[in-house]
Design an enzyme around this catalytic site. Structure first.
Site, PDB file in Angstrom:
ATOM      1  N   ASP A 174       0.095   0.495  -7.459  1.00 25.70           N
ATOM      2  CA  ASP A 174      -0.813   1.078  -8.457  1.00 25.70           C
ATOM      3  C   ASP A 174      -0.370   0.669  -9.865  1.00 25.70           C
ATOM      4  O   ASP A 174       0.767   0.915 -10.252  1.00 25.70           O
ATOM      5  CB  ASP A 174      -0.804   2.612  -8.357  1.00 25.70           C
ATOM      6  CG  ASP A 174      -1.502   3.101  -7.096  1.00 25.70           C
ATOM      7  OD1 ASP A 174      -2.635   2.670  -6.856  1.00 25.70           O
ATOM      8  OD2 ASP A 174      -0.905   3.894  -6.362  1.00 25.70           O
TER       9      ASP A 174
ATOM     10  N   ASP B  89       5.330  -3.259  -7.100  1.00 25.89           N
ATOM     11  CA  ASP B  89       4.713  -1.938  -7.119  1.00 25.89           C
ATOM     12  C   ASP B  89       3.213  -2.168  -6.883  1.00 25.89           C
ATOM     13  O   ASP B  89       2.730  -3.300  -7.060  1.00 25.89           O
ATOM     14  CB  ASP B  89       4.978  -1.332  -8.507  1.00 25.89           C
ATOM     15  CG  ASP B  89       4.219  -0.067  -8.724  1.00 25.89           C
ATOM     16  OD1 ASP B  89       4.362   0.843  -7.910  1.00 25.89           O
ATOM     17  OD2 ASP B  89       3.473   0.014  -9.715  1.00 25.89           O
TER      18      ASP B  89
END
Ligand code: B16
Ligand code: MG
Length: 217
Positions: free
Chosen positions: A12, A10
């Site tokens: 952020d 991922d």
């Protein structure tokens, strides 16, 4: 513990700390409409698309907006975010990120991005980490947002891997749900009480020992 062959990151909250920025932007929207938006509310926004985030914020405040007003707000927010990320450089990488990516590549592990952001390409370039990724899947390539597993299934397919070979690194509840729905091993980045569905949780990549899941062959 078995050895895995691919790592899906991922962005952020795992590679960069943009969470505070997103929270302030959504809190400002709530403030302007006259309702409170707490950090606890913000947990629901992590990992979900910009459009879905707006729906959740409006749901929290019990407010409605016209389609045009929503569109304008989303565009303004992104222009603002693009200005913010223009000044981003290597110094914005979270601790341990580069070392982890280097260690994985050194062991021949395939690496992909799996993000709900539409700005992933420009952010990876600003952080100077694009070269570590064999595939980049972001919201420009998916139709369904996390907790749907689509982003991670596309990532595995792009790497030529099956889900059981993949480890997902995620900071969001929605992202952990997406990883588990994809049939992958999920490493939570953050607090165990928040990421209770993860297979293991570390505070950040600086605390993740690559040998645990990707030991040398
Ligand atoms: P953008 P991730 C997600 O990225 C964020 O967690 C989420 O808060 C944000 O709404 C979403 O990206 C969309 O981002 O506005 O840049 O398109 O955590 O999946 O990497
Ligand atoms: Mg995230």
């Amino acid at each position: 513990m078995r050895r895995f062959n691919a790592a899906l990151f991922d962005m952020d909250g795992v590679l960069i700390d943009s969470t505070g920025y997103h929270y302030q932007a959504w809190k400002a929207v709530a403030d302007s409409m006259g309702f409170d938006f707490t950090e606890e509310d913000n947990e629901r926004l992590k990992g979900v698309s910009r459009q879905r985030s707006l729906e959740i914020v409006l749901e929290v405040g019990g407010r409605q907006l016209s389609k045009t007003a929503k569109q304008r707000l989303l565009e303004d927010m992104n222009q603002d975010y693009l200005r913010y990320i223009q000044s981003m450089d290597e110094a914005h990488l979270l601790p341990g990120v580069r070392a982890c990516l280097q260690a994985l590549r050194g062991r021949g592990v395939k690496v992909a991005l799996g993000s709900s952001s539409k700005n992933a390409g420009v952010i990876l370039d600003s952080l100077q980490i694009t070269a570590y990724f064999d595939a980049v899947i972001d919201a420009n390539k998916t139709r369904r947002t996390k907790p749907d597993p689509q982003v991670f299934l596309l990532g595995a397919a792009a790497l030529g891997m099956v889900p059981a070979e993949c480890v997902v690194f995620e900071d969001a509840q929605a992202g952990i749900q997406a990883a588990k729905a994809a049939g992958m091993f999920a490493v939570g980045i953050g607090k165990p009480e928040v990421l209770s569905q993860a297979d293991m949780v570390v505070a950040g990549l600086h605390q993740f020992d690559v040998d645990t899941l990707f030991f040398p062959l």
